[in-house]
Design an enzyme around this catalytic site. Structure first.
Site, PDB file in Angstrom:
ATOM      1  CG  HIS A  19      -7.218  -3.030  14.335  1.00  0.00           C
ATOM      2  ND1 HIS A  19      -6.699  -3.879  13.734  1.00  0.00           N
ATOM      3  CD2 HIS A  19      -6.152  -1.920  14.384  1.00  0.00           C
ATOM      4  CE1 HIS A  19      -5.279  -3.658  13.572  1.00  0.00           C
ATOM      5  NE2 HIS A  19      -5.139  -2.456  14.007  1.00  0.00           N
ATOM      6  CG  ASN A  39      -2.104  -6.291  12.773  1.00  0.00           C
ATOM      7  OD1 ASN A  39      -1.700  -5.820  11.645  1.00  0.00           O
ATOM      8  ND2 ASN A  39      -2.169  -5.464  13.946  1.00  0.00           N
ATOM      9  CB  SER A  59      -3.366  -3.616  16.562  1.00  0.00           C
ATOM     10  OG  SER A  59      -2.150  -3.689  17.150  1.00  0.00           O
ATOM     11  CD  GLU A  63      -8.914  -6.855  11.846  1.00  0.00           C
ATOM     12  OE1 GLU A  63      -7.914  -6.255  12.364  1.00  0.00           O
ATOM     13  OE2 GLU A  63      -8.914  -7.869  11.407  1.00  0.00           O
TER      14      GLU A  63
HETATM   15  N1  3HC Z   1       2.017   3.723   9.445  1.00  0.00           N
HETATM   16  C1  3HC Z   1       2.449   5.052   9.679  1.00  0.00           C
HETATM   17  N2  3HC Z   1       2.556   5.981   8.696  1.00  0.00           N
HETATM   18  C2  3HC Z   1       2.333   5.589   7.588  1.00  0.00           C
HETATM   19  C3  3HC Z   1       2.288   4.331   7.223  1.00  0.00           C
HETATM   20  C4  3HC Z   1       1.886   3.378   8.268  1.00  0.00           C
HETATM   21  N3  3HC Z   1       1.568   2.192   8.038  1.00  0.00           N
HETATM   22  N4  3HC Z   1       2.095   4.240   5.926  1.00  0.00           N
HETATM   23  C5  3HC Z   1       2.381   5.353   5.507  1.00  0.00           C
HETATM   24  N5  3HC Z   1       2.779   6.115   6.291  1.00  0.00           N
HETATM   25  C6  3HC Z   1       3.280   7.602   6.273  1.00  0.00           C
HETATM   26  C7  3HC Z   1       4.648   7.629   5.503  1.00  0.00           C
HETATM   27  O1  3HC Z   1       5.658   7.514   6.566  1.00  0.00           O
HETATM   28  C8  3HC Z   1       4.707   8.997   4.958  1.00  0.00           C
HETATM   29  O2  3HC Z   1       4.723   9.908   5.864  1.00  0.00           O
HETATM   30  P1  3HC Z   1       5.329  11.471   5.605  1.00  0.00           P
HETATM   31  O3  3HC Z   1       4.561  12.127   4.676  1.00  0.00           O
HETATM   32  O4  3HC Z   1       5.716  12.172   6.806  1.00  0.00           O
HETATM   33  O5  3HC Z   1       6.745  11.186   5.063  1.00  0.00           O
HETATM   34  C9  3HC Z   1       3.183   9.118   4.466  1.00  0.00           C
HETATM   35  O6  3HC Z   1       2.587   8.246   5.229  1.00  0.00           O
HETATM   36  C10 3HC Z   1       2.883   8.980   3.125  1.00  0.00           C
HETATM   37  O7  3HC Z   1       3.510   7.691   2.538  1.00  0.00           O
HETATM   38  P2  3HC Z   1       4.128   7.361   1.197  1.00  0.00           P
HETATM   39  O8  3HC Z   1       5.334   8.375   0.909  1.00  0.00           O
HETATM   40  O9  3HC Z   1       4.001   5.889   0.926  1.00  0.00           O
HETATM   41  O10 3HC Z   1       2.957   8.048   0.398  1.00  0.00           O
HETATM   42  P3  3HC Z   1       1.805   7.649  -0.673  1.00  0.00           P
HETATM   43  O11 3HC Z   1       0.958   8.795  -0.650  1.00  0.00           O
HETATM   44  O12 3HC Z   1       2.484   7.367  -1.954  1.00  0.00           O
HETATM   45  O13 3HC Z   1       1.140   6.261  -0.089  1.00  0.00           O
HETATM   46  C11 3HC Z   1       0.024   4.860   1.353  1.00  0.00           C
HETATM   47  C12 3HC Z   1       0.266   6.488   0.994  1.00  0.00           C
HETATM   48  C13 3HC Z   1      -1.134   4.427   0.410  1.00  0.00           C
HETATM   49  C14 3HC Z   1      -0.609   4.972   2.719  1.00  0.00           C
HETATM   50  C15 3HC Z   1       1.131   4.150   1.421  1.00  0.00           C
HETATM   51  O14 3HC Z   1       2.307   4.498   2.131  1.00  0.00           O
HETATM   52  C16 3HC Z   1       0.820   2.818   1.903  1.00  0.00           C
HETATM   53  O15 3HC Z   1       0.518   2.016   1.399  1.00  0.00           O
HETATM   54  N6  3HC Z   1       1.472   2.572   3.325  1.00  0.00           N
HETATM   55  C17 3HC Z   1       0.952   1.135   4.201  1.00  0.00           C
HETATM   56  C18 3HC Z   1      -0.053   1.378   4.785  1.00  0.00           C
HETATM   57  C19 3HC Z   1      -0.700   0.140   5.631  1.00  0.00           C
HETATM   58  O16 3HC Z   1      -0.108  -1.034   5.024  1.00  0.00           O
HETATM   59  N7  3HC Z   1      -0.957   0.337   6.737  1.00  0.00           N
HETATM   60  C20 3HC Z   1      -1.385  -0.951   7.678  1.00  0.00           C
HETATM   61  C21 3HC Z   1      -0.422  -0.998   8.625  1.00  0.00           C
HETATM   62  S1  3HC Z   1      -0.415  -2.692   9.461  1.00  0.00           S
HETATM   63  C22 3HC Z   1      -0.217  -2.371  10.823  1.00  0.00           C
HETATM   64  O17 3HC Z   1      -0.356  -0.784  11.254  1.00  0.00           O
HETATM   65  C23 3HC Z   1       0.365  -3.355  11.766  1.00  0.00           C
HETATM   66  C24 3HC Z   1       0.350  -3.101  13.192  1.00  0.00           C
HETATM   67  O18 3HC Z   1      -1.021  -2.879  13.683  1.00  0.00           O
HETATM   68  C25 3HC Z   1       1.203  -3.831  13.819  1.00  0.00           C
END
Ligand code: 3HC
Length: 280
Positions: free
Chosen positions: A138, A188, A117, A150
Site C-alpha cells: 500500500h 487508514n 488501501s 505499508e
Molecule cells: N492525494 C493526491 N494528490 C495530492 C495529495 C494526496 N494525498 N497530497 C498532495 N497532492 C497533490 C496536490 O493536489 C498538488 O497537486 P498540483 O501540483 O496538481 O496542484 C500537489 O500534490 C502538491 O501539493 P501541495 O500544494 O500541498 O505541495 P507541497 O509540495 O507543499 O506538499 C505534500 C506536498 C508533502 C505531498 C503535501 O501536499 C502533503 O503532505 N499531502 C498529504 C499527503 C498524504 O497525507 N497522503 C496520504 C493520503 S492518505 C490516503 O490516501 C487515504 C486513502 O487511502 C483513503
C-alpha cells in the site's frame, strides 16, 4: 528482482511505475485499452516533468527512468515479471478478476501484490493458486513524494514473500511498516476516522478553514484533514469508511451523512473542482 509489472496507470499506478523505474527496475505498465494507456503514459510524463521542475528528482534521472518504462494492453507482456503490483479501482470484484487472470498468465514464481488501501488481501489472494505469494503493498499518494510503504500480510502470505517485498520497497526508497490484514490496515484505520470526524464538525456548522488550521497548528499536521480529504477524493474517503464500517460492523466508522451528500452531489474534492474548498 528485475522486472515489475504494474496493473493500472491511474494516480497510484503511474506513481508506482515511476518510483519502480527510478529504483532501477524494468517496468511494464498494463492498461485495458490504448486510450487508457495513452492517458496513463501522459500522466507519468507530466508527473516526471513536475518532479524535476520542483527539484525533487534530478534532470539526469529523467531519461533513465523513462527508458525503463514500457506500456502494454496485454498482461502476457509481463509474464516473465518477478513482481506484479496491481493498482486498479478499489472494488473487490475488479481486483479478484485481475488476480485470477494474473495467476494464469504470470510465471508461477512471481509475487502478486495489491495496492489496495482497505480491501482484504485474503479475499484477493484466495482466488489464486498462490495465496502465499499474494501480499499488500500500500503506497501513499503522491507516491513519488510519500516515504511510507505499508506491507500487508494475510493469513496465507509467506514470510519469504513479505521479506522480498520489504527489500524491494526499501530499494524504492520507501520506509516500510508491516500491518495485519484487517480493514484499513494501520494508517487508514486511524487517518480515515479522523477525516470523517472533521466532516462531522463541518456538518455541525464549523468552517473548514478553522478546522484545518486547528489541526495544522495544534497537532502539527502538514495539512488539515479536510484539505487532505479533498486531495484524496471524497468518493475514495467514503468508500474507505464504508469498508471499515462493514468490515468491523462498528458504528464508530459510520460515514458522516454530509460526506455522503457531497459525494451524491458530485463534489469529490480537487478532481471535480469542488469539495470542502473550491479548485475552479
Ligand atoms: N492525494 C493526491 N494528490 C495530492 C495529495 C494526496 N494525498 N497530497 C498532495 N497532492 C497533490 C496536490 O493536489 C498538488 O497537486 P498540483 O501540483 O496538481 O496542484 C500537489 O500534490 C502538491 O501539493 P501541495 O500544494 O500541498 O505541495 P507541497 O509540495 O507543499 O506538499 C505534500 C506536498 C508533502 C505531498 C503535501 O501536499 C502533503 O503532505 N499531502 C498529504 C499527503 C498524504 O497525507 N497522503 C496520504 C493520503 S492518505 C490516503 O490516501 C487515504 C486513502 O487511502 C483513503
Amino acid at each position: 528482482m528485475e522486472k515489475i509489472l504494474v496493473i493500472g496507470s491511474g494516480l497510484m499506478g503511474s506513481g508506482i511505475a515511476l518510483v519502480s523505474a527510478k529504483a532501477g527496475f524494468d517496468v511494464t505498465v498494463v492498461e485495458r485499452s490504448q486510450a487508457d494507456l495513452h492517458q496513463g503514459m501522459e500522466r507519468m510524463k507530466n508527473t516526471l516533468t513536475s518532479l524535476i521542475q520542483k527539484e525533487t528528482w534530478t534532470k539526469g534521472e529523467k531519461e533513465l527512468i523513462w527508458d525503463r518504462i514500457q506500456g502494454s494492453t496485454m498482461l502476457e507482456s509481463g509474464k516473465d515479471a518477478h513482481l506484479v503490483i496491481e493498482a486498479v479501482p478499489e472494488k473487490l470484484s475488479f481486483k479478484q478478476a485481475v488476480f485470477r487472470e494474473l495467476d494464469q498468465v504470470i510465471n508461477k514464481e512471481a509475487i502478486l501484490a495489491s495496492n489496495t488501501s482497505s480491501l482484504s488481501i485474503a479475499a484477493i489472494g484466495g482466488v489464486t493458486e498462490r495465496p502465499d505469494k499474494v501480499v499488500g503493498m500500500h503506497f501513499f499518494s503522491p507516491v513519488p513524494v510519500m516515504k511510507l510503504l505499508e506491507l500487508v500480510y494475510s493469513l496465507s502470505t509467506s514470510d519469504e514473500t513479505l521479506q522480498k517485498v520489504k527489500l524491494i520497497g526499501e530499494k524504492m526508497g520507501k520506509t516500510t511498516i508491516i500491518a495485519k490484514d484487517f480493514p484499513g490496515f494501520t494508517v487508514n484505520r486511524v487517518l480515515v476516522p479522523m477525516m470523517n470526524e472533521a466532516v462531522y464538525l463541518v456538518m455541525e456548522g464549523n468552517e473548514p478553514e478553522q478546522i484545518d488550521r486547528g489541526l495544522e497548528l495544534g497537532a502539527n499536521h502538514p495539512l488539515g484533514p479536510l484539505r487532505l480529504a479533498d486531495y484524496v477524493g471524497l468518493d475514495v474517503l467514503l468508500f474507505t469508511l464504508e469498508s471499515l464500517y462493514e468490515g468491523f460492523n462498528d458504528s464508530k466508522y459510520r460515514p458522516c451523512p454530509l460526506l455522503r451528500r457531497m459525494v451524491e452531489a458530485g463534489r469529490f474534492g480537487k478532481k471535480t473542482g469542488q469539495g470542502f474548498y473550491s479548485y475552479k
